[in-house]
Design an enzyme around this catalytic site. Structure first.
Site, short mmCIF file in Angstrom:
data_model
loop_
_atom_site.label_atom_id
_atom_site.label_comp_id
_atom_site.label_asym_id
_atom_site.label_seq_id
_atom_site.Cartn_x
_atom_site.Cartn_y
_atom_site.Cartn_z
CG ASP A 39 -2.10 0.89 1.11
OD1 ASP A 39 -2.10 1.76 0.22
OD2 ASP A 39 -3.06 0.73 1.89
CG ASP A 40 0.17 4.88 -0.19
OD1 ASP A 40 -0.62 4.59 -1.09
OD2 ASP A 40 -0.07 5.76 0.66
CB CYS A 73 -5.79 3.29 -2.03
SG CYS A 73 -4.29 3.83 -1.17
CG ASP A 287 -2.16 0.73 -3.30
OD1 ASP A 287 -1.02 1.22 -3.15
OD2 ASP A 287 -3.06 0.84 -2.44
#
Length: 442
Positions: A39-40, A73, A287
Site C-alpha cells: 500500500d503506497d 488506492c 497499488d
C-alpha cells in the site's frame, strides 16, 4: 471382497497424504495464486526488502516498467480485481464503490478456494464478502493504528493484539494451512497495509535508519515549476518543516517495509511445507507510489513516475524457469486476465488488460503504450505512457510531455518542443481512443 480391499487401501492412502500435505488434487492441476499487494510502496524501495527480492523477484520475472493505471488506492485495487481501467469500472476516487464483478468471483465459481487477508477497498466497511471463503480485513482503507487493530475475521469483529503486519502474516499462514486441506487450488489476495499512513514501525525497528541519507533527487523541491499545471505550479516551495516531515515519512515507510519483508520467508516456507510453492503463481505489486518531495509534492495520484511506477514481479517456475528482467510496459490491469487464463476461467469481454501468459512464454506481441488516468482534487488528468515518453492532459489546464530517457526526473515540460510534435500528435490520438468508455455507470 477384493473391491472392498482396494477401497480401504485407497482411503488409507488418502488419509496419510492428507495428514502430510492436505488433500491431494488428483485431477486439478491448475496453479494456485498468491497476490501480494502493498500500500503506497514506491518502485525504488526494494533495496529495503532483501527477502522479498531474493525469494520472489530474483526467482521470476521483474518488470522494470510496471505501472498502475490509476495511482490511488481504491481505483488501483479495483483495476487489479477487474482488469479494467478506472473509467470503465467507475471507481474514480477512494469513496466510490466497486459495482462490477471481479476475477475472484469468477475464479471461485470455477473451483478455487479463495481468501483475502488485509486491505480490500477503501469504500468497503470491512464485512465479509461471499466470493471469499476466508476473510480477514478492516474498515475502509486505513488502519487507525498498526498496533492492536480491529479486524473482521470470517464475520466476527474484534480487537487483535499485536503489530498488524505480523497479524496479517499469521492469518495468511492460517489460510495456507486451510487451503492445504482442500481438494482444490487456492487464490489468496494478501494485502498488508504497509507502508501506508500512519506508517508505524514495529517496536523493534524504532531505532533503525536514524542515519538514513536524505533523498534529494534533481526534482526535489523543484525550483522552477511554471511549466507544470496550475495545481502544481501554484504550490509554494517546501519549507524546512515540510522537508523534515517528508524525511520522517520516508524513514517510517521504509521501516514498515522492512517489517513486512521479515514475514515473506514465513509465507514462502509455508508454501514449501505444503508442497505448493512451485505450483503457485506469486505476484507482487503495489497499488501506487508516493512522492517524497519531487516537484514540491508529498502526495500520490499524479502522472509522474514516483506515483505511477511500482514494484511488480511474478514468480512461477512453470512459466519463468529462469529469472530475468522484462522492460516491456505492463500494468495492474494485466493481473486479472493472467489469472483468468491460468485458472482456465473464461475471460470476460470487459478486460482492458492483457494476459501476461503469452509474454512469459516468449511471445513478442505486446502493447507499446498504456493509459494512465486519475481524478484527484486538484484536477482530473489522463496520460499515455510508452515507457519512453509520457504525454499528459490535465482537465482545463496545461498539457505536458516528457522524454524519460533524456529527462527521467520530468523537470522540463517539452510540450512545445518542435522536435516532439509528431510524437505528441500520435500520443494525443492514442489518448483519445483509449479513454473512450466501454461501460455505462452502474
Amino acid at each position: 471382497m477384493k473391491k472392498l480391499y482396494y477401497v480401504v487401501i485407497f482411503a488409507l492412502a488418502v488419509s496419510v497424504m492428507s495428514a502430510c500435505q492436505g488433500l491431494p488434487r488428483f485431477n486439478d492441476t491448475r496453479p494456485n495464486f498468491l497476490i501480494i499487494i502493498t500500500d503506497d510502496q514506491r518502485y525504488d524501495t526494494m533495496e529495503y526488502m532483501p527477502n522479498t527480492q531474493e525469494l520472489i523477484f530474483d526467482q521470476g520475472v521483474t518488470f522494470s516498467k510496471g505501472y498502475v493505471t490509476t495511482p490511488f488506492c481504491c481505483p488501483s485495487r479495483a483495476s487489479i480485481l477487474t482488469g479494467m481501467y478506472a473509467h470503465n469500472h467507475w471507481v474514480h476516487v477512494n469513496e466510490d464503490p466497486l459495482e462490477f464483478g471481479t476475477m475472484v468471483e469468477d475464479i471461485q465459481r470455477n473451483g478455487y478456494y479463495t481468501g483475502l487477508v488485509g486491505k480490500y477497498l477503501n469504500s468497503w466497511k470491512g464485512d465479509t464478502r461471499p466470493e471469499y471463503d476466508f476473510w480477514v480485513s478492516f474498515w475502509g482503507g486505513t488502519l487507525k493504528s498498526y498496533y492492536d487493530p480491529d479486524l473482521n475475521v470470517n464475520g466476527t469483529w474484534s480487537k487483535h493484539t499485536g503489530y498488524s503486519t505480523y497479524l496479517f502474516r499469521d492469518f495468511g499462514l492460517e489460510f495456507l494451512d486451510q487451503a492445504s486441506q482442500q481438494s482444490k487450488p487456492f487464490l489468496l489476495v494478501y494485502a498488508p497495509n504497509a507502508p501506508h499512513a500512519p506508517f508505524t514501525p514495529a517496536e523493534e525497528d524504532n531505532a533503525l535508519l536514524t542515519d538514513l541519507v536524505p533523498y534529494r533527487p534533481a526534482s526535489f523541491n523543484e525550483a522552477d515549476i511554471e511549466d507544470k499545471p496550475a495545481s502544481i505550479s501554484n504550490m509554494a516551495p517546501l519549507t524546512e518543516k515540510d522537508i523534515t516531515s517528508i524525511d520522517n515519512t520516508r524513514r517510517r515507510q521504509i521501516l514498515t517495509l522492512m517489517a513486512l519483508d521479515r514475514t515473506i520467508p514465513d509465507i514462502i516456507n509455508k508454501l514449501k511445507e505444503t508442497g505448493e510453492l512451485d505450483n503457485t503463481v506469486i505476484i507482487f505489486i503495489s497499488d501506487n507510489g508516493k512522492h517524497w518531495g519531487e516537484h514540491r509534492l508529498d502526495s500520490k495520484s499524479t502522472a509522474y513516475e514516483e506515483s505511477v511506477k511500482v514494484p511488480f514481479a511474478i514468480r512461477y517456475p512453470v512459466l519463468v524457469p529462469t529469472p530475468y528482467v522484462d522492460d516491456r510496459i505492463v500494468a495492474n490491469i494485466d493481473i486479472a486476465p493472467t489469472l483468468y487464463e491460468l485458472s482456465e476461467t473464461r475471460i470476460p469481454d470487459s478486460m482492458d488488460g492483457r494476459s501476461l501468459v503469452n509474454m512469459l512464454q516468449g511471445g513478442a506481441d505486446w502493447r507499446d503504450h498504456i493509459l494512465l488516468e486519475a481524478w484527484p482534487d486538484r484536477g482530473a488528468w489522463s496520460a499515455i505512457h510508452t515507457g519512453e515518453y509520457i504525454y499528459i492532459e490535465t482537465e482545463n489546464d496545461l498539457s505536458e510531455f516528457y522524454d524519460l530517457n533524456l529527462d527521467p526526473f520530468e523537470l522540463d515540460n517539452a510540450i512545445s518542443d518542435p522536435q516532439y510534435q509528431e510524437t505528441i500528435a500520435t500520443l494525443q490520438q492514442y489518448l483519445q481512443a483509449e479513454r473512450q468508455p466501454r461501460t455505462s455507470q452502474p
